[in-house]
Every structure is written in structure tokens, then in C-alpha cells.
Design a protein around this motif. Structure first.
Motif, PDB file in Angstrom:
ATOM      1  N   GLN A   7      47.774  36.100  57.915  1.00  0.00           N
ATOM      2  CA  GLN A   7      49.041  35.380  57.705  1.00  0.00           C
ATOM      3  C   GLN A   7      49.210  34.213  58.678  1.00  0.00           C
ATOM      4  OE1 GLN A   7      51.184  38.962  58.372  1.00  0.00           O
ATOM      5  NE2 GLN A   7      52.021  38.319  60.335  1.00  0.00           N
ATOM      6  N   ALA A   8      48.707  34.353  59.929  1.00  0.00           N
ATOM      7  CA  ALA A   8      48.874  33.279  60.911  1.00  0.00           C
ATOM      8  C   ALA A   8      48.021  32.067  60.518  1.00  0.00           C
ATOM      9  CB  ALA A   8      48.501  33.774  62.304  1.00  0.00           C
ATOM     10  N   ASP A  11      36.983  32.979  57.870  1.00  0.00           N
ATOM     11  CA  ASP A  11      37.484  34.351  58.006  1.00  0.00           C
ATOM     12  C   ASP A  11      36.365  35.342  57.720  1.00  0.00           C
ATOM     13  OD1 ASP A  11      40.263  35.988  58.102  1.00  0.00           O
ATOM     14  OD2 ASP A  11      38.868  36.952  56.710  1.00  0.00           O
ATOM     15  N   ASN A  12      36.342  36.415  58.508  1.00  0.00           N
ATOM     16  CA  ASN A  12      35.216  37.354  58.383  1.00  0.00           C
ATOM     17  C   ASN A  12      35.401  38.409  57.291  1.00  0.00           C
ATOM     18  OD1 ASN A  12      37.130  38.908  59.598  1.00  0.00           O
ATOM     19  ND2 ASN A  12      36.013  39.263  61.496  1.00  0.00           N
ATOM     20  N   GLN A  13      36.535  38.405  56.597  1.00  0.00           N
ATOM     21  CA  GLN A  13      36.729  39.419  55.556  1.00  0.00           C
ATOM     22  C   GLN A  13      36.413  38.818  54.189  1.00  0.00           C
ATOM     23  OE1 GLN A  13      39.109  42.601  56.397  1.00  0.00           O
ATOM     24  NE2 GLN A  13      40.635  41.444  57.558  1.00  0.00           N
ATOM     25  N   ALA A  55      44.800  41.893  58.757  1.00  0.00           N
ATOM     26  CA  ALA A  55      44.885  43.251  59.307  1.00  0.00           C
ATOM     27  C   ALA A  55      45.441  44.254  58.301  1.00  0.00           C
ATOM     28  CB  ALA A  55      45.775  43.236  60.542  1.00  0.00           C
ATOM     29  N   TRP A  56      46.167  43.755  57.326  1.00  0.00           N
ATOM     30  CA  TRP A  56      46.799  44.670  56.362  1.00  0.00           C
ATOM     31  C   TRP A  56      45.754  45.427  55.554  1.00  0.00           C
ATOM     32  CZ3 TRP A  56      51.717  45.260  57.459  1.00  0.00           C
ATOM     33  CH2 TRP A  56      52.358  44.223  58.143  1.00  0.00           C
ATOM     34  N   LEU A  59      56.006  48.312  55.221  1.00  0.00           N
ATOM     35  CA  LEU A  59      56.394  47.315  56.209  1.00  0.00           C
ATOM     36  C   LEU A  59      57.764  47.690  56.772  1.00  0.00           C
ATOM     37  CD1 LEU A  59      54.115  45.827  54.678  1.00  0.00           C
ATOM     38  CD2 LEU A  59      55.382  43.722  55.094  1.00  0.00           C
ATOM     39  N   PHE A  60      57.978  47.347  58.044  1.00  0.00           N
ATOM     40  CA  PHE A  60      59.303  47.603  58.610  1.00  0.00           C
ATOM     41  C   PHE A  60      60.223  46.410  58.413  1.00  0.00           C
ATOM     42  CE2 PHE A  60      56.561  46.381  62.264  1.00  0.00           C
ATOM     43  CZ  PHE A  60      57.186  45.200  62.624  1.00  0.00           C
ATOM     44  N   SER A  61      59.663  45.334  57.844  1.00  0.00           N
ATOM     45  CA  SER A  61      60.499  44.153  57.581  1.00  0.00           C
ATOM     46  C   SER A  61      60.817  44.099  56.087  1.00  0.00           C
ATOM     47  CB  SER A  61      59.753  42.886  58.007  1.00  0.00           C
ATOM     48  OG  SER A  61      58.410  42.928  57.581  1.00  0.00           O
ATOM     49  N   VAL A  80      33.105  34.394  63.140  1.00  0.00           N
ATOM     50  CA  VAL A  80      32.830  33.484  64.258  1.00  0.00           C
ATOM     51  C   VAL A  80      32.365  34.318  65.437  1.00  0.00           C
ATOM     52  CG1 VAL A  80      33.828  31.839  65.887  1.00  0.00           C
ATOM     53  CG2 VAL A  80      34.448  31.750  63.451  1.00  0.00           C
ATOM     54  N   ASN A 132      42.561  39.607  70.061  1.00  0.00           N
ATOM     55  CA  ASN A 132      41.123  39.590  69.783  1.00  0.00           C
ATOM     56  C   ASN A 132      40.589  38.184  70.092  1.00  0.00           C
ATOM     57  OD1 ASN A 132      38.598  39.715  68.554  1.00  0.00           O
ATOM     58  ND2 ASN A 132      39.444  39.428  66.511  1.00  0.00           N
ATOM     59  N   ALA A 177      53.926  37.412  66.433  1.00  0.00           N
ATOM     60  CA  ALA A 177      53.037  38.413  65.819  1.00  0.00           C
ATOM     61  C   ALA A 177      53.740  39.159  64.694  1.00  0.00           C
ATOM     62  CB  ALA A 177      52.528  39.391  66.866  1.00  0.00           C
ATOM     63  N   ILE A 226      55.520  38.662  60.606  1.00  0.00           N
ATOM     64  CA  ILE A 226      55.385  37.806  59.422  1.00  0.00           C
ATOM     65  C   ILE A 226      56.445  36.696  59.475  1.00  0.00           C
ATOM     66  CG2 ILE A 226      55.490  37.788  56.902  1.00  0.00           C
ATOM     67  CD1 ILE A 226      55.049  40.932  57.169  1.00  0.00           C
TER      68      ILE A 226
HETATM   69  P1  FAD Z   1      45.459  39.382  61.156  1.00  0.00           P
HETATM   70  O1  FAD Z   1      46.234  39.863  60.004  1.00  0.00           O
HETATM   71  O2  FAD Z   1      44.685  40.379  61.963  1.00  0.00           O
HETATM   72  O3  FAD Z   1      44.461  38.239  60.624  1.00  0.00           O
HETATM   73  C1  FAD Z   1      43.410  37.757  61.409  1.00  0.00           C
HETATM   74  C2  FAD Z   1      42.240  37.479  60.507  1.00  0.00           C
HETATM   75  O4  FAD Z   1      41.184  36.937  61.300  1.00  0.00           O
HETATM   76  C3  FAD Z   1      41.671  38.731  59.841  1.00  0.00           C
HETATM   77  O5  FAD Z   1      41.343  38.477  58.501  1.00  0.00           O
HETATM   78  C4  FAD Z   1      40.435  39.036  60.688  1.00  0.00           C
HETATM   79  O6  FAD Z   1      39.485  39.798  59.988  1.00  0.00           O
HETATM   80  C5  FAD Z   1      39.977  37.625  61.007  1.00  0.00           C
HETATM   81  N1  FAD Z   1      39.104  37.540  62.182  1.00  0.00           N
HETATM   82  C6  FAD Z   1      39.219  38.197  63.361  1.00  0.00           C
HETATM   83  N2  FAD Z   1      38.230  37.849  64.192  1.00  0.00           N
HETATM   84  C7  FAD Z   1      37.474  36.941  63.540  1.00  0.00           C
HETATM   85  C8  FAD Z   1      36.292  36.213  63.868  1.00  0.00           C
HETATM   86  N3  FAD Z   1      35.695  36.326  65.058  1.00  0.00           N
HETATM   87  N4  FAD Z   1      35.763  35.378  62.932  1.00  0.00           N
HETATM   88  C9  FAD Z   1      36.352  35.220  61.716  1.00  0.00           C
HETATM   89  N5  FAD Z   1      37.470  35.892  61.356  1.00  0.00           N
HETATM   90  C10 FAD Z   1      38.020  36.733  62.254  1.00  0.00           C
HETATM   91  N6  FAD Z   1      54.909  42.525  61.132  1.00  0.00           N
HETATM   92  C11 FAD Z   1      56.028  42.340  60.401  1.00  0.00           C
HETATM   93  O7  FAD Z   1      56.613  41.259  60.442  1.00  0.00           O
HETATM   94  N7  FAD Z   1      56.519  43.330  59.597  1.00  0.00           N
HETATM   95  C12 FAD Z   1      55.930  44.545  59.506  1.00  0.00           C
HETATM   96  O8  FAD Z   1      56.413  45.417  58.787  1.00  0.00           O
HETATM   97  C13 FAD Z   1      54.738  44.778  60.273  1.00  0.00           C
HETATM   98  N8  FAD Z   1      54.102  45.974  60.192  1.00  0.00           N
HETATM   99  C14 FAD Z   1      52.950  46.153  60.903  1.00  0.00           C
HETATM  100  C15 FAD Z   1      52.293  47.381  60.811  1.00  0.00           C
HETATM  101  C16 FAD Z   1      51.125  47.605  61.520  1.00  0.00           C
HETATM  102  C17 FAD Z   1      50.432  48.938  61.431  1.00  0.00           C
HETATM  103  C18 FAD Z   1      50.585  46.578  62.338  1.00  0.00           C
HETATM  104  C19 FAD Z   1      49.315  46.816  63.127  1.00  0.00           C
HETATM  105  C20 FAD Z   1      51.233  45.359  62.445  1.00  0.00           C
HETATM  106  C21 FAD Z   1      52.418  45.120  61.735  1.00  0.00           C
HETATM  107  N9  FAD Z   1      53.090  43.898  61.819  1.00  0.00           N
HETATM  108  C22 FAD Z   1      54.257  43.715  61.094  1.00  0.00           C
HETATM  109  C23 FAD Z   1      52.641  42.830  62.747  1.00  0.00           C
HETATM  110  C24 FAD Z   1      51.870  41.640  62.118  1.00  0.00           C
HETATM  111  O9  FAD Z   1      52.639  41.048  61.096  1.00  0.00           O
HETATM  112  C25 FAD Z   1      50.483  42.005  61.574  1.00  0.00           C
HETATM  113  O10 FAD Z   1      49.702  42.574  62.594  1.00  0.00           O
HETATM  114  C26 FAD Z   1      49.725  40.802  60.983  1.00  0.00           C
HETATM  115  O11 FAD Z   1      48.584  41.270  60.319  1.00  0.00           O
HETATM  116  C27 FAD Z   1      49.297  39.745  62.006  1.00  0.00           C
HETATM  117  O12 FAD Z   1      48.731  38.654  61.293  1.00  0.00           O
HETATM  118  P2  FAD Z   1      47.637  37.662  61.921  1.00  0.00           P
HETATM  119  O13 FAD Z   1      47.299  36.677  60.886  1.00  0.00           O
HETATM  120  O14 FAD Z   1      48.092  37.196  63.249  1.00  0.00           O
HETATM  121  O15 FAD Z   1      46.373  38.612  62.209  1.00  0.00           O
END
Ligand code: FAD
Length: 349
Positions: free
Chosen positions: A13-14, A33-35, A41-42, A51-53, A99, A283, A325, A327
Motif C-alpha cells: 500500500q505504501a 516488488d518481490n511478490q 503484507a496482507w 482489519l481494525f480500520s 531487491v 525491513n 504504517a 492504510i
Molecule cells: P507491506 O504491505 O509489507 O508492503 C511492502 C512490500 O514490499 C511487500 O509486497 C513486500 O513483499 C515487498 N518487499 C519487501 N522487501 C522487498 C525487497 N527487498 N525487494 C522487493 N520487494 C520487497 N493498518 C490499518 O490501517 N488497518 C488495519 O486494520 C491494519 N491491520 C493490520 C494487521 C496486521 C496483522 C498487521 C501486521 C498490520 C496491520 N496494519 C493495519 C498495518 C499496515 O497497514 C500493514 O502492515 C501494511 O501492510 C503496511 O503496508 P506497506 O506497504 O508499508 O508494507
């Protein structure tokens, strides 16, 4: 050799939020992206996760998430939304690309991946925290012969059927996982502090509204005193667990032994498994060669690295922006980051 203006590392999402704000610029950018599919992370969370939101606070910039069936979206509903979001804006994403290391050579980033080397003038790192689960250290942890797994590895309670399980961690993950594990196993809950539940009538909406207005008032200190984004939201499974009276948390044990844990009073208790719901750390492994990581963080002004000013970091936690961190929170820092990158190229030209 192609030199991109910007490479975004991480397509969760970021990463997609930053891309949303870059897409109308003339900059040539690419997401790595590595997936193999969108979802970040979802994709690596337990099956029943809610989700809690609520929906209106589970949307990233530009396009509201469709209304969920229940009050709180399921993980599947949110992943579907991220898929549709990526398709809608047709972002340039190269998936299955991990990466390994980011290096700097003659003022240009050299991005080494499992699928070759990429070059960019600027980099935005949005790799999240899921690939760096945190497990605290307890004495004699390696003596324990039972199962230990982090919430990131937990999928459903089936393997714990009839077992004695210790769930460690007092946040939303611990509360949701305890709820379903306690239906099939004898489960105990360990939390550092007495767990804080959001009152049933004050749900996630209130929390996020408070977060938003405090953010707009630039009054984040008061926000932290009054409400906490880490309070447990009463999604259905938690409400149901409260009714069953399962949330009797105890404080941490002293150490492990072969068959379980030893409590602070010296008593031993047998457990077959420990589920660590103890959170994550940023990470940042891929940035190690840049020598900018201290204490698993990078010193930033807003999201921009102080030591490496052509690098931005988005979505890792409070240090990359208030509620970044989440959504709902990530959009503000994503927008500011894209603006800074645009301004950087303007002053260059
Ligand atoms: P990520 O979703 O982790 O995305 C990062 C991406 O980068 C992934 O696809 C990963 O595979 C990729 N990546 C990582 N390393 C590399 C690399 N070296 N090379 C290439 N790709 C790479 N937030 C809310 O607002 N509401 C909620 O209800 C909520 N519930 C949550 C429940 C849980 C269990 C968790 C853990 C978190 C929750 N969060 C919630 C917090 C947050 O919204 C999530 O963690 C969200 O996934 C963060 O998004 P992101 O894009 O920062 O990271």
C-alpha cells in the motif's frame, strides 16, 4: 543503460500510494516488488484476519475502498481492493523482483535484484515490516522443544487442536489469534501490560477520526495521550472472545525450559506451542550498503534520508510520519514524498 528518475522498492500500500502521487508527473518511475501479486503484507497474514480500520479508513489515496460486507473489512476484501487499485491506475510494477542491495555509484543508485541490475536517480523504499518479524529474547528459549511461531507464520488454529498454547502479545494480532486458538486449544495470554480494549461503542472510526483531527491540528502529542492506535479494536472475533471471558492476560514468564515456561514465581507450566504476536521492525536490509542504518532506522527529515538525500522511506512507522504504517495514514506521507521528489527534479533541471 536505462536510468529511471525514481525506483520505488516495495509494491504494497505504501509503494502504490507514492506511485499514485507520481503518476501525473513526467518522471519515469518503476515499482519493484518481490511478490507475484499485489497485497503486500496482507498476503502473509492469518486467514480470518479482520482489519481494525473500518472501510472509510481502509482506503488509500484517490479511490475509496468498496464497502465491506461486515463492519470491518476482511483480509480478502482488502487484498481485492489493492489488486483493483493497481489495475485501475496501471502502475508500472515489476513483480517477482527482490531487491538484494542498493548501492550508489557516481551519483546514481545501482539496485541489485534477483532479476538483474536497475539504475535510478532517486529511490523510495517502501518495503514495510512484515519481512522482519520481532521475537523478544527469553532465557533458555532454544531449550524449548515445542512449536514457536510468529503471527506472520500463523494461518489458522487447526494445528493447535487439543494442545496447550501460549499467545504472547497484547495488540490486535494477539487478541484476534487468541480468540480462535482458544476455541480448539487450552490457551493462555501473556502481555507486557494489562491489555487495553477500545470500548465497544467507540470503534475504529473514532480512533481514526481522532488521529486525523489531531494530525490536522498538528497536535499529535495530545493524541497519543488520549487514544492509542494500538488499543485493541472490538472486531467480531474479539467481541465474541470477550463474551467467552478469554482475555485474562498474565504478565511475562521468566524463562523457557524443555517442555514450557517458568513463571516469575518459579513455577513451571507445560505448553506445546508459543505464538509470538510481538510485532515487527522495519525491513531495511536492502539499504545496508548505503551505511545509513542506525538502530534499525534511518535518520530522516520527514521521509527523506538526511545522509542520503536522494532516498526517501515511506510507511515504516512513526519515524516516517504520523500513523504512516496504517492504510489511512500512509497517504499523507506518500503525497509529501512525491512532492519533494518532484521539487528535487525541478531544482535539478
Ligand atoms: P507491506 O504491505 O509489507 O508492503 C511492502 C512490500 O514490499 C511487500 O509486497 C513486500 O513483499 C515487498 N518487499 C519487501 N522487501 C522487498 C525487497 N527487498 N525487494 C522487493 N520487494 C520487497 N493498518 C490499518 O490501517 N488497518 C488495519 O486494520 C491494519 N491491520 C493490520 C494487521 C496486521 C496483522 C498487521 C501486521 C498490520 C496491520 N496494519 C493495519 C498495518 C499496515 O497497514 C500493514 O502492515 C501494511 O501492510 C503496511 O503496508 P506497506 O506497504 O508499508 O508494507
Amino acid at each position: 543503460m536505462i536510468i529511471y528518475d525514481t525506483i520505488i522498492i516495495g509494491g504494497g500500500q505504501a509503494g502504490l500510494s507514492v506511485a499514485y502521487f507520481l503518476r501525473r508527473s513526467s518522471l519515469e518511475y518503476l515499482i519493484l516488488d518481490n511478490q507475484k501479486k499485489p497485497g503486500g503484507a496482507w498476503l502473509e497474514t492469518w486467514e480470518s484476519l479482520q482489519l481494525f480500520s473500518p472501510t472509510q479508513f481502509s482506503s488509500i489515496s484517490g479511490w475509496q475502498m468498496p464497502k465491506s460486507k461486515g463492519e470491518y473489512p476482511t483480509k480478502k476484501e482488502f487484498i481485492d481492493y489493492l489488486n483493483a487499485y493497481q489495475e485501475r491506475y496501471d502502475f508500472p510494477v515489476q513483480r517477482n523482483t527482490a531487491v538484494i542491495q542498493v548501492e550508489k555509484e557516481s551519483g546514481i543508485f545501482k539496485i541489485v535484484t534477483n532479476r538483474g541490475v536497475f539504475h535510478a536517480k532517486t529511490v523510495v523504499s517502501t518495503t514495510g515490516t512484515a519481512k522482519n518479524p520481532f521475537v523478544p529474547n527469553y532465557p533458555n528459549q532454544s531449550d524449548f522443544e515445542g512449536t514457536q511461531l510468529h503471527s506472520v507464520e500463523y494461518r489458522n488454529p487447526m494445528i493447535f487442536n487439543g494442545k496447550k498454547v501460549l499467545v504472547v502479545g497484547g495488540g490486535n494480532s494477539g487478541a484476534q489469534i487468541l480468540s480462535e486458538v482458544s476455541k480448539v486449544a487450552e490457551a493462555k495470554w501473556v502481555t507486557l501490560e494489562p491489555p487495553q480494549f477500545m470500548p465497544e461503542d467507540i470503534d475504529g472510526r473514532y480512533l481514526f477520526n481522532q488521529a486525523n483531527s489531531s494530525y490536522l491540528d498538528n497536535n499529535t502529542q495530545n493524541f497519543e495521550e488520549e487514544v492509542s492506535l494500538s488499543d485493541i479494536v472490538q472486531v467480531e472475533s474479539v467481541k465474541e472472545g470477550l463474551k467467552r471471558g478469554i482475555y485474562k492476560a498474565v504478565r511475562p514468564f521468566h524463562s523457557f525450559y524443555k517442555h514450557g515456561v517458568i513463571w516469575q514465581n518459579g513455577e513451571k507450566e507445560v505448553f506445546h506451542a508459543v505464538i509470538w504476536c510481538t510485532g515487527f521492525r522495519a525491513n531495511l536490509q536492502h539499504l545496508e550498503a548505503l551505511n545509513i542504518i542506525e538502530d534499525n532506522r534511518v535518520k530522516t527529515k520527514n521521509t527523506r534520508s538526511l545522509k542520503e538525500p536522494n532516498l526517501w522511506l515511506v510507511g515504516y512507522g512513526k519515524w516516517t510520519g504520523f500513523a504512516s504504517a496504517t492504510i489511512y495514514g500512509v497517504g499523507k506521507t506518500a503525497r509529501a514524498t512525491a512532492n519533494e521528489i518532484r521539487a528535487h527534479f525541478k531544482t535539478e533541471s
